[in-house]
Design an enzyme around this catalytic site. Structure first.
Site, PDB file in Angstrom:
ATOM      1  N   GLU A 144      33.665  31.133  38.396  1.00  0.00           N
ATOM      2  CA  GLU A 144      33.348  32.202  37.450  1.00  0.00           C
ATOM      3  C   GLU A 144      32.380  31.703  36.383  1.00  0.00           C
ATOM      4  O   GLU A 144      32.715  30.778  35.632  1.00  0.00           O
ATOM      5  CB  GLU A 144      34.625  32.700  36.758  1.00  0.00           C
ATOM      6  CG  GLU A 144      34.362  33.734  35.678  1.00  0.00           C
ATOM      7  CD  GLU A 144      35.573  33.978  34.796  1.00  0.00           C
ATOM      8  OE1 GLU A 144      35.611  35.041  34.143  1.00  0.00           O
ATOM      9  OE2 GLU A 144      36.476  33.114  34.742  1.00  0.00           O
ATOM     10  N   ASP A 179      33.153  38.426  36.184  1.00  0.00           N
ATOM     11  CA  ASP A 179      33.721  38.925  34.933  1.00  0.00           C
ATOM     12  C   ASP A 179      32.644  39.723  34.210  1.00  0.00           C
ATOM     13  O   ASP A 179      31.649  39.153  33.736  1.00  0.00           O
ATOM     14  CB  ASP A 179      34.214  37.757  34.086  1.00  0.00           C
ATOM     15  CG  ASP A 179      34.971  38.199  32.848  1.00  0.00           C
ATOM     16  OD1 ASP A 179      34.460  39.087  32.126  1.00  0.00           O
ATOM     17  OD2 ASP A 179      36.063  37.661  32.589  1.00  0.00           O
ATOM     18  N   GLN A 205      36.791  40.942  36.690  1.00  0.00           N
ATOM     19  CA  GLN A 205      37.550  41.041  35.444  1.00  0.00           C
ATOM     20  C   GLN A 205      36.773  41.883  34.447  1.00  0.00           C
ATOM     21  O   GLN A 205      35.544  41.978  34.517  1.00  0.00           O
ATOM     22  CB  GLN A 205      37.850  39.656  34.873  1.00  0.00           C
ATOM     23  CG  GLN A 205      38.862  38.880  35.708  1.00  0.00           C
ATOM     24  CD  GLN A 205      39.106  37.479  35.201  1.00  0.00           C
ATOM     25  OE1 GLN A 205      38.192  36.795  34.758  1.00  0.00           O
ATOM     26  NE2 GLN A 205      40.346  37.023  35.273  1.00  0.00           N
ATOM     27  N   GLU A 241      41.365  41.411  31.589  1.00  0.00           N
ATOM     28  CA  GLU A 241      41.390  40.212  30.765  1.00  0.00           C
ATOM     29  C   GLU A 241      40.735  40.522  29.416  1.00  0.00           C
ATOM     30  O   GLU A 241      39.688  39.985  29.069  1.00  0.00           O
ATOM     31  CB  GLU A 241      40.671  39.057  31.472  1.00  0.00           C
ATOM     32  CG  GLU A 241      40.928  37.707  30.817  1.00  0.00           C
ATOM     33  CD  GLU A 241      40.156  36.575  31.464  1.00  0.00           C
ATOM     34  OE1 GLU A 241      40.778  35.570  31.834  1.00  0.00           O
ATOM     35  OE2 GLU A 241      38.919  36.702  31.593  1.00  0.00           O
TER      36      GLU A 241
END
Length: 262
Positions: A144, A179, A205, A241
């Site tokens: 990530e 993300d 995310q 998140e």
């Protein structure tokens, strides 16, 4: 295709103890959970919560070194290779017990005592090993990109670098954790980035800049993104998140249509 949302229990429900957050997430309609690290608890303790509340373990991180004192992963660090592989074995043991098929492998911070190419070579080699080890257990290792304003010095700082590594290593068990919050802060142009990287994305995310709050509190138009993800057939988990701007339940208005909770 209906979207699947996982509550990140390291960010959400912090007003209650960790092991109680599983029930809270299920009560609010979540079908999956993720979090940073499970290792201070026995896997059996967590498994019981998953079973009791009908939850899927969507994701967690391989141990990241001395996280409380600033370490942010081991996989790119010279001289820490054996420690990284031991932490990977530990994570796979937990993942197997919890029925989790995705593990996030954190890169770690830039080590300025070695050349960047040296650190990259260590990272590349460890990712090859991680993919091969994970394959034996039916697990996908994820990397990530994390923006360096939130995490100064993080070695894997942009999506282009992550995609290049995945392409070079060319292993089906090494894929991308996308993300949206970090991509927005690093690269912007979220839709183009998603569409370009979709073939290698296995987990998403969400949070909303500038404060990393819930999806309907910030600069990103998440309804548009959710519509696009559904239209394009994304079938993985979307991890929530984010930092709730008030109590977690009060920040779930955006999610009611997806979670079916009242």
């Amino acid at each position: 295709m209906p979207l699947k949302f996982a509550a990140n229990l390291s960010f959400l429900y912090q007003e209650i103890p960790f092991l109680d957050r599983f029930e809270a997430a299920a009560s609010d309609g979540f079908k999956g959970v993720e979090y940073l690290f499970p290792y201070e608890f026995e896997a059996a303790e967590i498994k019981k919560r998953l079973d009791d509340y009908g939850l899927t373990q969507a994701l967690f991180n391989v141990a990241a070194g001395d996280f409380n004192n600033g370490e942010r992963g081991l996989s790119s660090l010279t001289g820490r290779e054996a420690e990284f592989l031991a932490s990977l074995d530990q994570a796979i043991e937990y993942a197997t017990e919890l029925g989790c098929t995705r593990l996030h492998v954190m890169a770690g911070l830039r080590d300025t005592t070695v050349a960047e190419e040296t650190q990259l070579a260590v990272y590349r080699n460890n990712l090859r090993k991680a993919a091969a080890v994970c394959e034996k257990s039916g697990i996908t290792a994820l990397i990530e990109p994390i923006n360096t304003r939130d995490m100064p010095g993080y070695f894997l700082s942009n999506a282009s670098m992550a995609a290049a590594l995945i392409e070079e290593i060319n292993h089906p068990n090494l894929r991308l954790q996308f993300d949206i919050y970090h991509v927005q802060r690093t690269d912007g142009d979220i839709i183009r980035q998603y569409q370009k990287l979709a073939p290698i994305i296995r987990h998403i995310q969400i949070a909303n800049p500038p404060n990393r709050f819930e999806p309907d509190n910030g600069e990103i138009n998440y309804p548009y993104i959710f519509d696009l993800l559904a239209a394009e057939g994304y079938d993985g988990w979307i991890g929530c998140e984010y930092k709730p701007s008030s109590s977690t339940r009060e920040t779930l208005g955006w999610a009611r249509e997806f979670l079916g909770a009242t």
